[in-house]
Design a protein around this motif. Structure first.
Motif, PDB file in Angstrom:
ATOM      1  N   ARG A 104      11.121  -4.666  21.571  1.00  0.00           N
ATOM      2  CA  ARG A 104      11.326  -5.362  22.842  1.00  0.00           C
ATOM      3  C   ARG A 104      10.192  -5.051  23.824  1.00  0.00           C
ATOM      4  O   ARG A 104      10.431  -4.908  25.021  1.00  0.00           O
ATOM      5  N   LYS A 105       8.996  -4.912  23.302  1.00  0.00           N
ATOM      6  CA  LYS A 105       7.860  -4.685  24.194  1.00  0.00           C
ATOM      7  C   LYS A 105       7.129  -6.006  24.391  1.00  0.00           C
ATOM      8  O   LYS A 105       7.665  -7.058  24.075  1.00  0.00           O
ATOM      9  N   TRP A 106       5.886  -5.954  24.915  1.00  0.00           N
ATOM     10  CA  TRP A 106       5.215  -7.189  25.352  1.00  0.00           C
ATOM     11  C   TRP A 106       5.153  -8.259  24.288  1.00  0.00           C
ATOM     12  O   TRP A 106       5.441  -9.428  24.557  1.00  0.00           O
ATOM     13  N   LEU A 107       4.820  -7.889  23.049  1.00  0.00           N
ATOM     14  CA  LEU A 107       4.674  -8.921  22.026  1.00  0.00           C
ATOM     15  C   LEU A 107       6.031  -9.547  21.683  1.00  0.00           C
ATOM     16  O   LEU A 107       6.124 -10.754  21.430  1.00  0.00           O
ATOM     17  N   GLY A 108       7.055  -8.714  21.709  1.00  0.00           N
ATOM     18  CA  GLY A 108       8.398  -9.234  21.451  1.00  0.00           C
ATOM     19  C   GLY A 108       8.782 -10.260  22.503  1.00  0.00           C
ATOM     20  O   GLY A 108       9.364 -11.308  22.200  1.00  0.00           O
ATOM     21  N   ILE A 109       8.436  -9.968  23.742  1.00  0.00           N
ATOM     22  CA  ILE A 109       8.788 -10.894  24.823  1.00  0.00           C
ATOM     23  C   ILE A 109       8.001 -12.196  24.675  1.00  0.00           C
ATOM     24  O   ILE A 109       8.555 -13.293  24.836  1.00  0.00           O
ATOM     25  N   ILE A 110       6.727 -12.097  24.276  1.00  0.00           N
ATOM     26  CA  ILE A 110       5.941 -13.319  24.058  1.00  0.00           C
ATOM     27  C   ILE A 110       6.547 -14.141  22.912  1.00  0.00           C
ATOM     28  O   ILE A 110       6.760 -15.350  23.041  1.00  0.00           O
ATOM     29  N   ILE A 111       6.851 -13.468  21.814  1.00  0.00           N
ATOM     30  CA  ILE A 111       7.403 -14.203  20.670  1.00  0.00           C
ATOM     31  C   ILE A 111       8.724 -14.867  21.058  1.00  0.00           C
ATOM     32  O   ILE A 111       8.972 -16.034  20.746  1.00  0.00           O
ATOM     33  N   GLY A 112       9.561 -14.114  21.767  1.00  0.00           N
ATOM     34  CA  GLY A 112      10.832 -14.675  22.208  1.00  0.00           C
ATOM     35  C   GLY A 112      10.624 -15.905  23.076  1.00  0.00           C
ATOM     36  O   GLY A 112      11.281 -16.933  22.894  1.00  0.00           O
ATOM     37  N   THR A 113       9.678 -15.814  24.000  1.00  0.00           N
ATOM     38  CA  THR A 113       9.419 -16.953  24.890  1.00  0.00           C
ATOM     39  C   THR A 113       8.950 -18.164  24.092  1.00  0.00           C
ATOM     40  O   THR A 113       9.409 -19.289  24.317  1.00  0.00           O
ATOM     41  N   LEU A 114       8.047 -17.924  23.140  1.00  0.00           N
ATOM     42  CA  LEU A 114       7.564 -19.045  22.326  1.00  0.00           C
ATOM     43  C   LEU A 114       8.708 -19.671  21.530  1.00  0.00           C
ATOM     44  O   LEU A 114       8.834 -20.896  21.467  1.00  0.00           O
ATOM     45  N   LEU A 115       9.531 -18.823  20.940  1.00  0.00           N
ATOM     46  CA  LEU A 115      10.639 -19.349  20.136  1.00  0.00           C
ATOM     47  C   LEU A 115      11.595 -20.168  20.996  1.00  0.00           C
ATOM     48  O   LEU A 115      12.004 -21.272  20.627  1.00  0.00           O
ATOM     49  N   ASP A 149       0.825  -1.212   0.000  1.00  0.00           N
ATOM     50  CA  ASP A 149       0.000   0.000   0.000  1.00  0.00           C
ATOM     51  C   ASP A 149       0.853   1.252   0.000  1.00  0.00           C
ATOM     52  O   ASP A 149       0.429   2.303  -0.441  1.00  0.00           O
ATOM     53  N   GLU A 150       2.052   1.121   0.549  1.00  0.00           N
ATOM     54  CA  GLU A 150       2.929   2.289   0.568  1.00  0.00           C
ATOM     55  C   GLU A 150       3.751   2.311  -0.700  1.00  0.00           C
ATOM     56  O   GLU A 150       3.962   1.300  -1.336  1.00  0.00           O
ATOM     57  N   LYS A 151       4.262   3.502  -1.008  1.00  0.00           N
ATOM     58  CA  LYS A 151       5.119   3.640  -2.167  1.00  0.00           C
ATOM     59  C   LYS A 151       6.471   2.979  -1.862  1.00  0.00           C
ATOM     60  O   LYS A 151       6.868   2.870  -0.707  1.00  0.00           O
ATOM     61  N   PRO A 152       7.199   2.530  -2.887  1.00  0.00           N
ATOM     62  CA  PRO A 152       8.527   1.948  -2.630  1.00  0.00           C
ATOM     63  C   PRO A 152       9.411   2.938  -1.866  1.00  0.00           C
ATOM     64  O   PRO A 152       9.336   4.130  -2.126  1.00  0.00           O
ATOM     65  N   GLY A 153      10.195   2.446  -0.968  1.00  0.00           N
ATOM     66  CA  GLY A 153      11.069   3.316  -0.164  1.00  0.00           C
ATOM     67  C   GLY A 153      11.289   2.686   1.192  1.00  0.00           C
ATOM     68  O   GLY A 153      10.738   1.622   1.481  1.00  0.00           O
ATOM     69  N   ILE A 154      12.065   3.359   2.023  1.00  0.00           N
ATOM     70  CA  ILE A 154      12.367   2.803   3.347  1.00  0.00           C
ATOM     71  C   ILE A 154      11.115   2.815   4.217  1.00  0.00           C
ATOM     72  O   ILE A 154      10.423   3.826   4.308  1.00  0.00           O
ATOM     73  N   LYS A 155      10.836   1.687   4.845  1.00  0.00           N
ATOM     74  CA  LYS A 155       9.578   1.559   5.599  1.00  0.00           C
ATOM     75  C   LYS A 155       9.840   1.256   7.060  1.00  0.00           C
ATOM     76  O   LYS A 155       9.509   0.193   7.553  1.00  0.00           O
ATOM     77  N   ASN A 156      10.428   2.199   7.742  1.00  0.00           N
ATOM     78  CA  ASN A 156      10.732   1.957   9.151  1.00  0.00           C
ATOM     79  C   ASN A 156       9.819   2.729  10.087  1.00  0.00           C
ATOM     80  O   ASN A 156      10.082   2.808  11.286  1.00  0.00           O
ATOM     81  N   ASN A 157       8.743   3.290   9.548  1.00  0.00           N
ATOM     82  CA  ASN A 157       7.851   4.079  10.399  1.00  0.00           C
ATOM     83  C   ASN A 157       7.316   3.249  11.554  1.00  0.00           C
ATOM     84  O   ASN A 157       6.882   2.119  11.362  1.00  0.00           O
ATOM     85  N   GLY A 158       7.392   3.821  12.730  1.00  0.00           N
ATOM     86  CA  GLY A 158       6.741   3.207  13.882  1.00  0.00           C
ATOM     87  C   GLY A 158       7.448   2.002  14.471  1.00  0.00           C
ATOM     88  O   GLY A 158       6.928   1.381  15.392  1.00  0.00           O
ATOM     89  N   ILE A 159       8.615   1.659  13.962  1.00  0.00           N
ATOM     90  CA  ILE A 159       9.275   0.440  14.464  1.00  0.00           C
ATOM     91  C   ILE A 159       9.493   0.516  15.970  1.00  0.00           C
ATOM     92  O   ILE A 159       9.217  -0.444  16.689  1.00  0.00           O
ATOM     93  N   PHE A 160       9.955   1.674  16.449  1.00  0.00           N
ATOM     94  CA  PHE A 160      10.245   1.738  17.880  1.00  0.00           C
ATOM     95  C   PHE A 160       9.008   1.983  18.742  1.00  0.00           C
ATOM     96  O   PHE A 160       9.108   2.124  19.949  1.00  0.00           O
ATOM     97  N   PHE A 161       7.837   2.019  18.103  1.00  0.00           N
ATOM     98  CA  PHE A 161       6.603   2.060  18.893  1.00  0.00           C
ATOM     99  C   PHE A 161       5.918   0.699  18.870  1.00  0.00           C
ATOM    100  O   PHE A 161       4.892   0.490  19.484  1.00  0.00           O
ATOM    101  N   HIS A 162       6.458  -0.207  18.086  1.00  0.00           N
ATOM    102  CA  HIS A 162       5.774  -1.474  17.811  1.00  0.00           C
ATOM    103  C   HIS A 162       5.911  -2.441  18.987  1.00  0.00           C
ATOM    104  O   HIS A 162       6.978  -2.563  19.569  1.00  0.00           O
ATOM    105  N   PRO A 163       4.825  -3.156  19.327  1.00  0.00           N
ATOM    106  CA  PRO A 163       4.893  -4.056  20.489  1.00  0.00           C
ATOM    107  C   PRO A 163       5.863  -5.223  20.306  1.00  0.00           C
ATOM    108  O   PRO A 163       6.364  -5.753  21.288  1.00  0.00           O
ATOM    109  N   ALA A 164       6.128  -5.626  19.065  1.00  0.00           N
ATOM    110  CA  ALA A 164       7.029  -6.770  18.867  1.00  0.00           C
ATOM    111  C   ALA A 164       8.432  -6.330  18.503  1.00  0.00           C
ATOM    112  O   ALA A 164       9.412  -6.987  18.841  1.00  0.00           O
ATOM    113  N   LYS A 165       8.540  -5.211  17.780  1.00  0.00           N
ATOM    114  CA  LYS A 165       9.839  -4.865  17.202  1.00  0.00           C
ATOM    115  C   LYS A 165      10.709  -4.034  18.131  1.00  0.00           C
ATOM    116  O   LYS A 165      11.838  -3.724  17.811  1.00  0.00           O
TER     117      LYS A 165
END
Ligand code: FAD
Ligand code: SF4
Ligand code: SF4
Lengths: 579, 421
Positions: free
Chosen positions: A226-237, A208-224
């Motif tokens: 090291r927030k709650w989702l990241g910790i859950i994914i890590g635990t599962l892995l 949906d976005e135009k080609p280009g660097i797509k790092n918007n919001g990475i440091f607000f993301h729950p998984a990306k």
């Protein structure tokens, strides 16, 4: 689309997580006889199973029962073949009469008797010896009889630790019944199928976005971030890897659903590593597609991602399975020692030597590839040719791991730890291989006083499984996607030395254009502080750089370029920045 | 000797680092903006979630103590050049032997009616960035001014789903710097990225009772918005020295050694105005690179190796949403007189290359690129040594700094030029 994709992924993954709880087992008398592989053992074990015979039970119940059964078997073989309390008193009496020796025990139980032969092996140091006290005598004899129970009776007549492991796995895998047994394909589609389709639909976000660097919001993301989702994914892995390497008997249901594919490919049922390979490859393909969508403006990323997807699917997954189907040795042509740390293990060598012309070719190929191919390619292209174009671990890191690349530690301290760790693993891998080969050629089990077999066991458990698997991948959402490649991989260490000392590869810094923004360092999965070089106008020549090219892609000022050029004056610095 | 530097931006910090390399002077750097040096150019990426604030700090926190560079996190309120001392808000006074003014810029205040309403703000400092978090729940924003910071602010807000109108007075985007073709390309690119770029649009007033509610454009159109970005440029930050005898014009006036009219006081970076700039360079150049180069040469001078400030051939770069821009040498917005240029461009992917040269001698004078990357070192050398167009076109491939496997452009540019001549 993205919404639908997320829903499908959640459903597919949810069903996948539910499978261990949906798995039902059913064991019959004849099944037990078959699995215990001896009438005698089966008879001893069967009493444990009576209460669950021909009933649908859970994996936990089955395995708990099996543990009991194994304990029963071992107890009764010790009763039968081991030394009883009475036997020990007899031995003590012999010793009191100064006649504890081969003849006297043969006289007691008969020549050729299991007990006698065992005692001659383990207890001959007690023969015709003086003991200062009764206590000393008793403890010495008990030591011998205990050793016999543990190292002779149980392994030979009962079920030892290793046999128990594979017995439990086999019973668990082969007794599956009901829903999963009859609907493997359906469940395959409901889990892998839905997750993969959902994952692909989720790529719509990028499209949906135009080609280009797509790092918007990475440091607000729950998984990306090291927030709650990241910790859950890590635990599962991490849990998944622990099951895979140490408790595969609990994975029967998951393995069952990939059986149909295993039969198609190699003609036999799936094992835990087939499941792993299948999961690895499918998730790499889906997440590789994601990487391509995300970087579709960047041809280097497109080609490189296509390359790791190709090598994983064809070389790491399909070719070895097809080789097995053709009765040839299982072999991954792109794997190189010392990452492929068991390449020189005796059973591997024997397997290849027994494999006829193709086996010999594999042997020669493996050696030439690792010892000649790797350094030559690294000289010409840097270690990236392997780490981010060919390697399976690297491929996983670059696809599934891409959402986590920004979590690598860039501090000087981390760099120091990295160097200690990775070169220690390299030294360990080399020493272990030398030891194993020494044993192979000389038959001596020790090198410089270290048992080579235990060396390889320790390496296998701590580095092969613990580090590269549990920590290497399990920690993606916590420490970034190259934990293994950066801190542990001996092949990366080896190529890194070549890359640092003599190679045509470098990342060129574009004169004085750096604005010190930090995007390059943040997104360097190897934790290289790229900016610290770029802002000084200095080229980047680092042993650890895997040439993923992401630093160059995210740099907003076009400062970085990965290139191969003459090795002289590689760190060459232009005079735009005074250092 | 005690060197005191006011301002911990790129120019102040570069000076401090180089003085440390060259000497044992006592060094104190004072700033009221942040405890540690960070990259101002990266502020936008924090808001967009590409990085956290700590990622924008080029040196780890232990670096300063290890290199014996004393940091003071406070504001200088007063400067007494007669007894060589300054006072801080804390009440403390610090005396110096040499003083470096690296005060940076401040945003040019918006002259528009309603500029004082809450929700109207510039984008320059860390504090501005923090204030910007108030935009969390807004839907529409209007950015006034089409410079490099305006487009960055527009991109920032757009990344969080805010509808952004970018009101630019000029008839083409940034056409005081970009030649018309490039200006058009950039404008089209901005529009294609979903930012409502309004060219030739003045903002008459900002409306609202307490918080901004809308703006009125010159055309009479009203645009509802909950935020107004004031990015009509920056001016040298010289408030601190207003009451001293240090000479100023637009910035703090300095000679070729970056010294002000007072001995032992120097000015560098955004706040400095060079009295007699080199040809091809301007008196005030508020960019990262000049700040850094000034810092490098001033450190030499302070450490008894008098080194005139010589920035060399001009270069700069920027990124308009997804479109990268680099420029080297002399590329005026209006290419005329002894200069002419060839311009090559392509729409898929968007990229362009302009080579400026002297009409009669055919010597290359400058390069402008959008959507592709050139090798700084070679551009600089070719311009410096006055390579002819013939040479440049025959060696164009060497200039290419695009990532591997990217579509090449050299032969297309060459054949276009040959068709022209
Ligand atoms: C959003 C944004 C994006 C930019 N992007 C680019 C770009 O991509 N490329 C480029 O070349 N340039 C860019 N620039 C311009 C560039 O950042 C500046 O030219 C550069 O930072 C100026 O550095 P400096 O050291 O002169 O001043 P500054 O970085 O402004 O540092 C001056 C410091 O001094 C402090 N100070 C001032 N007075 C006092 C006092 N009395 N007491 C204590 N402290 C004081 C200020 O608080 C400030 O921290 C950008 C600017 C902004 C705002
Ligand atoms: S330095 Fe750049 S190319 Fe090398 S590993 Fe880091 S991000 Fe990848
Ligand atoms: S991303 Fe580019 S401009 Fe930013 S610090 Fe790295 S090299 Fe410099």
């Amino acid at each position: 689309m993205n919404r639908l994709g997320t829903i499908l992924v959640v459903i597919g993954f949810g069903i996948f997580l539910a499978i261990p709880f949906l798995t039902e087992h059913n064991v019959s008398d004849s099944f037990i006889t078959k699995e215990y592989n001896s009438e005698e053992r089966a008879k001893l074990a069967s009493s444990a199973y009576t209460s669950i015979l021909n009933q649908d039970i859970t994996t936990w119940k089955l395995l708990a029962t099996t543990d009991e059964a194994i304990a029963l078997v071992n107890k009764s073989v010790i009763d039968t073949y081991g030394f009883s309390g009475e036997d020990i008193i007899r031995l003590e009496n012999l010793a009191h009469n100064n006649s504890l020796n081969a003849q006297s025990i043969e006289a007691l139980w008969g020549k050729g008797n299991f007990k006698v032969e065992a005692f001659k092996n383990y207890g001959s140091w007690l023969f015709d010896r003086e003991f200062s006290s009764d206590e000393e005598l008793e403890s010495n004899i008990k030591q011998v009889t205990n050793n016999i129970a543990q190292y002779e009776v149980i392994p030979k007549k009962g079920i030892d630790k290793y046999a128990a492991k594979s017995l439990k796995y086999s019973i668990s895998k082969h007794s599956i019944t009901g829903l999963l047994q009859n609907n493997a394909v359906l469940f395959l589609l409901l889990t892998f199928g839905l997750t993969a389709i959902g994952g692909l639909l989720m790529l719509q976000v990028f499209m949906d976005e135009k080609p280009g660097i797509k790092n918007n919001g990475i440091f607000f993301h729950p998984a990306k971030a090291r927030k709650w989702l990241g910790i859950i994914i890590g635990t599962l892995l991490i849990s998944f890897y622990i099951l895979l390497y140490f408790f595969p008997e609990y994975m029967g249901g998951w393995i069952r659903i990939v059986d149909p594919i295993s039969y198609k490919l190699n003609g036999s049922e799936a094992g835990q590593f087939f499941l792993y390979g299948f999961m690895y490859t499918t998730s790499m393909l889906v997440m590789g597609a994601r990487m391509m969508a995300k970087y579709r403006h960047n041809k280097y990323q497109l080609i490189r991602t296509g390359s790791v997807m190709f090598f994983q699917t064809i070389f790491a997954f399909l070719i070895p399975e097809i080789l097995v189907r053709l009765n040839q040795p299982y072999f991954d042509f792109k794997n190189a020692w010392p990452l492929d740390y068991d390449f020189f293990f005796d059973f591997e060598l024997q397997k290849l030597i027994a494999g006829g012309n193709l086996g010999m070719f594999m042997l020669v190929w493996g050696i030439a590839f690792s010892l000649i191919g790797v350094p030559i390619f690294t000289y010409f292209y840097g270690k990236r040719w392997y780490c981010s174009w060919v390697c399976g671990c690297g491929g996983l890191a670059e696809t599934i791991g891409d959402p986590f690349r920004q979590l690598s530690d860039k501090s000087l301290r981390a760099w120091k730890i990295e160097r200690y760790m990775i070169y220690s693993v390299l030294v360990f891998a080399v020493v272990m291989t030398v030891g194993v080969l020494y044993t192979y050629f000389t038959g001596a089990s020790e090198l410089l006083g270290i048992n080579t077999f235990s060396m390889r066991q320790v390496y296998g458990a701590f580095i092969g499984a613990g580090f590269s698997g549990v920590v290497g991948t399990g920690f993606y959402p916590l420490m970034g996607n190259r934990v293994w490649c950066r801190f542990g991989c001996p092949l990366a260490a080896y190529m890194g030395i070549v890359q640092k000392i003599k190679s045509r590869f470098r990342i060129t810094t574009n004169g004085g254009q750096c604005i010190s923004c930090g995007n390059c360092s943040t997104y360097c999965e190897m934790g290289i502080d790229v900016r610290s070089y770029a802002q000084r106008g200095e080229n980047i020549v680092r042993a650890s750089c895997v040439g993923c090219g992401v630093c160059a892609a995210v740099c907003p000022r076009g400062v970085l370029k990965l290139e191969n050029d003459s090795p002289t004056n590689r760190v060459n610095t232009t005079n735009f920045v005074r250092r | 000797m005690h060197v005191v530097i006011i301002g911990n931006g790129i120019s102040g910090i570069t000076t401090a680092r180089h003085i440390r390399k060259l000497s044992d002077h006592q060094i104190t750097v004072i700033s009221s903006e942040s405890e540690y040096f960070f990259s101002r150019t990266a502020l936008m990426y924090i808001y967009m979630g590409h990085m956290k604030f700590e990622h924008t700090q080029p040196y780890e926190n232990w670096f300063w103590e290890k290199n014996k560079i004393d940091l003071v996190f406070d504001r200088v309120t007063d400067l007494n050049t007669d007894n060589q001392s300054l006072s801080l808000t804390s009440g403390e006074t610090i005396s110096y032997n040499k003083l470096v003014l690296a005060l940076g810029s401040t945003p040019r205040p918006l002259p528009t009616k309603g500029a004082e309403l809450s929700g109207v703000q510039p984008m320059y400092s860390k504090q501005d960035l923090e204030l910007l978090e108030d935009t969390k729940n807004i839907k529409q924003a209007v950015i006034i001014g089409g410079g490099l910071i305006g487009i960055e602010l527009a991109e920032m807000l757009h990344s969080r789903g805010v509808h952004v109108t970018l009101a630019v007075r000029e008839s083409q985007y940034w056409d005081i710097v970009l030649p018309p073709e490039e200006a058009k390309m950039v404008g089209d690119h901005i529009l294609s990225r979903g930012i409502d770029l309004r060219l030739g649009t003045a903002v008459e007033s900002i409306n609202g009772s307490d918080k901004v509610e809308s703006v009125t454009l010159g055309t009479g159109e009203n645009i509802d918005c909950q935020f107004v970005g004031a990015t009509i440029g920056v001016v040298a930050n010289i408030g601190l020295i207003k009451n001293t005898s240090i000479e100023t014009n637009r910035g703090i006036l300095v000679d070729e050694h970056l010294q002000t009219n007072l001995p032992n006081i120097y000015a560098i970076g955004d706040c400095a105005e060079i009295k007699e700039p080199n040809t091809g360079r301007r008196a005030v150049e508020a960019v990262w690179y000049t700040g850094r180069i000034m810092g490098e040469s001033l450190a030499q001078t302070i450490c008894d190796k008098p080194t005139p400030y010589n920035p060399g051939i001009w270069f700069n770069s920027a990124k308009f949403v997804d479109l990268e821009y680099q420029t080297y040498g002399d590329v005026p917005a209006k290419i005329e007189g002894e200069l002419t240029s060839i311009f090559w461009n392509e729409l898929e992917p968007e990229r362009s290359l302009r080579i400026v040269y002297e009409k009669d001698l055919m010597k290359v004078r400058g390069f402008n690129v959008l959507g592709l990357r050139l090798r700084h070192e070679l551009c600089d050398e070719w311009i410096k040594t006055g390579k002819t167009m013939d040479f440049v076109l025959n060696h164009l491939e060497e200039l290419n700094f695009d990532p591997e496997f990217y579509k090449k452009f050299a032969s297309q540019v060459k054949s276009q030029f040959e068709a022209l001549v």
